[in-house]
Scaffold this active site. Structure first.
Site, PDB file in Angstrom:
ATOM      1  N   GLU A 186       4.105 -17.352 -10.216  1.00  0.00           N
ATOM      2  CA  GLU A 186       4.945 -16.436 -10.995  1.00  0.00           C
ATOM      3  C   GLU A 186       5.717 -17.138 -12.115  1.00  0.00           C
ATOM      4  O   GLU A 186       6.946 -17.261 -12.068  1.00  0.00           O
ATOM      5  CB  GLU A 186       5.901 -15.687 -10.061  1.00  0.00           C
ATOM      6  CG  GLU A 186       5.169 -14.771  -9.093  1.00  0.00           C
ATOM      7  CD  GLU A 186       6.075 -13.944  -8.197  1.00  0.00           C
ATOM      8  OE1 GLU A 186       7.294 -14.236  -8.143  1.00  0.00           O
ATOM      9  OE2 GLU A 186       5.580 -13.014  -7.546  1.00  0.00           O
ATOM     10  N   GLU A 202      -0.821 -11.977  -3.996  1.00  0.00           N
ATOM     11  CA  GLU A 202       0.414 -11.848  -3.221  1.00  0.00           C
ATOM     12  C   GLU A 202       0.850 -10.399  -3.160  1.00  0.00           C
ATOM     13  O   GLU A 202       0.799  -9.674  -4.148  1.00  0.00           O
ATOM     14  CB  GLU A 202       1.539 -12.697  -3.818  1.00  0.00           C
ATOM     15  CG  GLU A 202       2.807 -12.693  -2.949  1.00  0.00           C
ATOM     16  CD  GLU A 202       3.920 -13.550  -3.539  1.00  0.00           C
ATOM     17  OE1 GLU A 202       3.631 -14.681  -3.965  1.00  0.00           O
ATOM     18  OE2 GLU A 202       5.072 -13.079  -3.568  1.00  0.00           O
TER      19      GLU A 202
END
Length: 516
Positions: free
Chosen positions: A257, A362
């Site tokens: 991220e 995820e």
């Protein structure tokens, strides 16, 4: 119409020797299934014989992989049902890589809190032929937000360009490696391990006084590439794990991220990037380092961020640094901001870069809710089901959950970033609890093996259903249907044959067909 359904159900109900769910009722929710050192429910995929089908059903009312089989019927055009699906095997799309979750430090800690026998039951539940047959694991490189401390490898000495003090953490040796080895021992297919770093040691970064994430110093671009591969984490995972611990690495993301590092209020392990830095890092450092090594087939999987941010990281990087196209094998996306409206983002990226696979890496629920863990929540399972079906219909080649197992509060997490999980561990009672999410995931992971290809489905339906279909390496057709409406009946047509499928309210069914 009813007579066809009744005939199939009455002739077909059969448990095939599977161990049923040990039910625990939750007030106001669906049920959970309880496992311990001596018992855990099981489900085995039974390949249908020629001219037969097998159906597996889970629903809000409490069914968990209820299984029945029957004979396919000759297609009857006079049968008009609420849901009509026609499979078109001549039109096929992406080839699947697999499904799975992440072996975080927290997952390993919780797993190890069980007895040896219960630990094996959990491994079997996720990875064996009696479980849901996960085939992909995401492995954090050093610590993540689901660790009990914030750490990286080689944190000292500072400015150690040669990474002379690189060592794995106790968490790797005590939890991650034993877990992966145990999974490999029971898995019927090779497990692909995808390694993801949250952050290198702080001495590689600058700007920490403004943002806890910091930005990678230019003089350490190659050092960070080395950290990931050449002499440190990835090389260690590859060379030593393969020869002595049996844990190969299939793919690598440059960072988890990257958009987190841009925000000033980020509270988890992270690093501040921009698209120019990422492009330069991949084309000049990480890409050449991997491709010139003995492990040049390791996949570089870029982005590893939310769906709305993909145009910035993907289009921006490939436009500004087109050389990265030579090194990047695929793209990783996370689940958290997915909507029906922004699904066009993935569609556009697929069309623009058809040679780059996309995988969801995820997903979790509960992070933004007051109640992080919600026992028996069917609505959370439903969110997973709908997102997976949407992603698969958008050509994604895999779908990974986040933590494989957490405690009853959704942790531990050093930064208190608690969430729900498909399996919850009650160490005091020596048991683990399978949430509805576990079964939602299993309806895909167990019946869409690696190498399956999605096929076209022509649909005529007035009902609120979602569906996706595949041709498997075993030459069977697998169709997954979710009914979010009142009970109804579906017809699945394949060539000149059809299967009639009853659909309960709030139910997911996996139908496997071998028409000839």
């Amino acid at each position: 119409m009813e007579r066809y359904v009744l005939l199939i159900v009455l002739l077909s109900v059969n448990c095939f020797g599977d161990k049923p769910c040990s039910v625990r009722k939750i007030i106001g929710q669906s049920v959970v299934c309880v496992c311990n050192s001596t018992y855990c429910d099981e489900v085995r995929r039974r390949l249908p014989d020629a001219g037969r089908f097998v159906i597996y059903e889970s629903n809000e009312a409490g069914a968990r992989f209820e299984k029945y089989d029957g004979n396919v019927l000759n297609y009857d055009a006079t049968i008009k049902l609420g849901v009509m699906l026609e499979l078109d095997p001549s039109t096929q799309y992406q080839q699947m890589i697999g499904f799975g979750g992440a072996i975080t430090d927290s997952s390993g800690i919780n797993w190890k809190s069980l007895s040896d026998e219960a630990q094996q039951q959990l491994i079997n539940a996720y990875f064996s032929e009696s479980g849901i047959e996960y085939s992909v694991l995401r492995v954090p490189i050093a610590g993540s937000d689901f660790s009990t401390r914030k750490y990286a490898y080689n944190e000292s000495p500072k400015n150690d360009v040669n990474l002379s003090n690189y060592t794995l953490a106790p968490e790797d040796l005590d939890y991650k490696i034993p877990f992966i080895k145990a999974a490999l021992a029971v898995s019927p297919s090779p497990i692909f391990n995808l390694a993801s770093p949250w952050s290198p040691p702080d001495w590689m970064k600058e700007g920490l006084e403004k943002n806890m994430c910091g930005r990678l110093k230019k003089e350490y671009f190659q050092t960070y590439a080395d950290y990931l591969y050449t002499t440190t984490a990835l090389r260690f995972f590859l060379s030593i794990f393969i020869t002595t611990r049996g844990v190969p690495i299939w793919g690598l993301t440059p960072v988890n991220e990257p958009t987190n590092g841009i925000k000033s209020d980020t509270f988890i392990n992270c690093m501040n990037w921009n698209v120019d830095m990422m492009g330069n890092f991949i084309k000049r450092h990480l890409g050449p380092t991997i491709r010139s090594s003995n492990y040049s087939d390791v996949k570089i999987v870029a982005c590893d961020d939310q769906r709305p941010f993909m145009p910035y990281w993907v289009n921006g990087m490939f436009n500004m640094h087109p050389e990265t196209l030579d090194f990047v094998d695929g793209l990783a996306v996370h689940y958290y901001f997915d909507t029906d409206e922004n699904s066009v983002i993935l569609d556009n990226i697929n069309k623009k870069y058809p040679s780059k696979f996309i995988m969801n890496t995820e997903a979790s629920v509960g992070m933004t809710d007051i109640k992080k863990v919600q026992l028996g929540s069917w609505s959370r399972a439903e969110r997973y089901i709908k997102d997976i079906i949407q992603d698969l219909n958008l050509n994604l080649v895999g779908w990974l959950d986040w933590n494989l197992c957490l405690d009853m509060f959704g942790g531990p997490s050093w930064c208190n970033n608690l969430v729900d999980a498909p399996i919850l561990i009650d160490a005091i009672k020596g048991e683990f609890i399978k949430q509805p999410m576990f079964y939602a995931l299993g309806h895909f992971s167990k019946f869409i093996p690696r190498g399956s290809r999605r096929l076209k489905i022509n649909s005529k339906s007035k009902k609120n259903i979602s569906h996706v279909g595949f041709i498997t390496p075993q030459n069977t057709a697998v169709v997954i249907i979710y009914n979010d409406d009142i009970p109804t009946v579906a017809s699945i047509k394949l060539n000149d044959k059809q299967v009639i499928v009853p659909l309960e309210k709030k139910s997911i069914v996996t139908v496997e067909i071998r028409p000839e």
